[in-house]
Design a protein around this motif. Structure first.
Motif, PDB file in Angstrom:
ATOM      1  N   GLY A 101      12.550 -33.647  15.635  1.00 52.75           N
ATOM      2  CA  GLY A 101      13.039 -33.718  17.009  1.00 52.75           C
ATOM      3  C   GLY A 101      12.720 -32.516  17.867  1.00 52.75           C
ATOM      4  N   GLU A 102      11.897 -31.610  17.357  1.00 53.18           N
ATOM      5  CA  GLU A 102      11.464 -30.446  18.133  1.00 53.18           C
ATOM      6  C   GLU A 102       9.945 -30.327  18.069  1.00 53.18           C
ATOM      7  N   GLU A 103       9.344 -29.938  19.145  1.00 50.05           N
ATOM      8  CA  GLU A 103       7.892 -29.732  19.175  1.00 50.05           C
ATOM      9  C   GLU A 103       7.590 -28.277  18.836  1.00 50.05           C
ATOM     10  N   ASP A 104       7.783 -27.948  17.578  1.00 50.80           N
ATOM     11  CA  ASP A 104       7.539 -26.592  17.092  1.00 50.80           C
ATOM     12  C   ASP A 104       6.212 -26.585  16.347  1.00 50.80           C
ATOM     13  N   ALA A 105       5.292 -25.716  16.749  1.00 51.97           N
ATOM     14  CA  ALA A 105       3.932 -25.728  16.218  1.00 51.97           C
ATOM     15  C   ALA A 105       3.893 -25.514  14.706  1.00 51.97           C
ATOM     16  N   ARG A 106       4.715 -24.627  14.183  1.00 48.41           N
ATOM     17  CA  ARG A 106       4.673 -24.334  12.752  1.00 48.41           C
ATOM     18  C   ARG A 106       5.197 -25.510  11.935  1.00 48.41           C
ATOM     19  N   ARG A 107       6.267 -26.133  12.422  1.00 47.28           N
ATOM     20  CA  ARG A 107       6.804 -27.272  11.692  1.00 47.28           C
ATOM     21  C   ARG A 107       5.886 -28.486  11.795  1.00 47.28           C
ATOM     22  N   VAL A 108       5.275 -28.670  12.946  1.00 48.04           N
ATOM     23  CA  VAL A 108       4.304 -29.763  13.095  1.00 48.04           C
ATOM     24  C   VAL A 108       3.148 -29.581  12.122  1.00 48.04           C
TER      25      VAL A 108
END
Length: 279
Positions: free
Chosen positions: A245-252
């Motif tokens: 639910g977050e657009e976080d580059a590292r998690r993506v």
């Protein structure tokens, strides 16, 4: 996309005052910090690897990484739908997951929707969370429609993932799979040991009945208290919503590696990311 619209269940007031929804605080992973300092160098990485859970899981995780994500998803689906002997395997697009906790539920099974028609978003949030304060083995969250739409979009690309959970003596890993409006989670060790007979320990169901009129999605988590505490169930829930639910580059990037390039996916990166989320 921020998760500031997400509110933690009021049950957490008993274990961490920072998580009280009645003070307007979104849930954070600060309550689940896994060490007094972040992994910053190789020595700390080696320290994490030395804990007993890594010795227990590293080989099993490596075995999973040798299979394709699609194969992993198919095997996890078998946890909920073991095939009788002699029955041919159905195509993946026809798999329907079901929860061992209960039959498929709708929001009206939990509360009377007509009574909410004149309630505001904040009032519904408080009613939802207050209701789950008295319900055993449950956690609850309220999401904005925007956050839930991103969860749907991300889960369509990455329906299966791996999550770490801090335990007193290390980390335990849990396999998650998204299907319909539900996330199903089962311990990796159980999945490896029992395959299609492995019981899932956490089911997250998202109710969208109020999404159009109120702009919110209500989530209910049911967990096996013999496997998870309420704090641990909420830790896994939090990770699910922050990865999806977050657009976080590292998690993506972690999601993409797990799905598309498993040879480049390293389970230690999940621990490092959990530390980062806890800050």
């Amino acid at each position: 996309m921020s998760l500031t619209a997400v509110t933690a269940t009021a049950r957490f007031c008993r274990s961490c005052s920072k998580l009280s929804p009645f003070h307007g605080n979104p849930f954070r992973l600060s309550a689940f910090s896994t060490s007094s300092k972040k992994c910053k160098d190789e020595d700390e990485i080696k320290s994490l690897k030395s804990n007993p859970y890594f010795g227990k899981y590293s080989e099993k995780i490596s075995e999973l990484q040798k299979t394709t994500p699609e194969e992993l998803a198919r095997r996890i689906a078998g946890i909920r739908n073991p095939k009788p002997a002699g029955v041919k395997e159905a195509s993946s697009d026809k798999l329907t997951l079901s929860s061992p906790f209960t039959k498929k539920k709708y929001l009206n099974d939990i509360l009377k929707i007509p009574l909410l028609e004149d309630k505001s978003e904040q009032e519904i949030t408080e009613i939802w969370l207050k209701h789950h304060m008295s319900v055993q083995d449950k956690v609850a969250v309220v999401l904005s429609v925007e956050v839930y739409n991103l969860i749907l979009e991300t889960s369509s690309k990455h329906p299966t993932f791996l999550l770490p959970l801090p335990r007193p003596h290390g980390y335990e890993y849990f396999v998650s799979q998204f299907c319909g409006d539900e996330f199903h989670l089962t311990p990796l060790i159980n999945f490896q040991a029992f395959k299609e007979n492995a019981p899932e320990c956490l089911l997250l169901t998202h109710f969208t009945e109020l999404s159009k009129e109120k702009g919110i999605v209500l989530m209910r988590g049911e967990f096996n208290s013999d496997v998870l505490s309420v704090t641990e169930a909420m830790c896994l829930t939090n990770q699910i919503h922050r990865y999806y639910g977050e657009e976080d580059a590292r998690r993506v990037k972690l999601l993409e590696r797990f799905t598309h390039v498993p040879s480049e996916f390293h389970h230690m990166d999940l621990i490092v990311e959990l530390e980062r989320m806890a800050m």
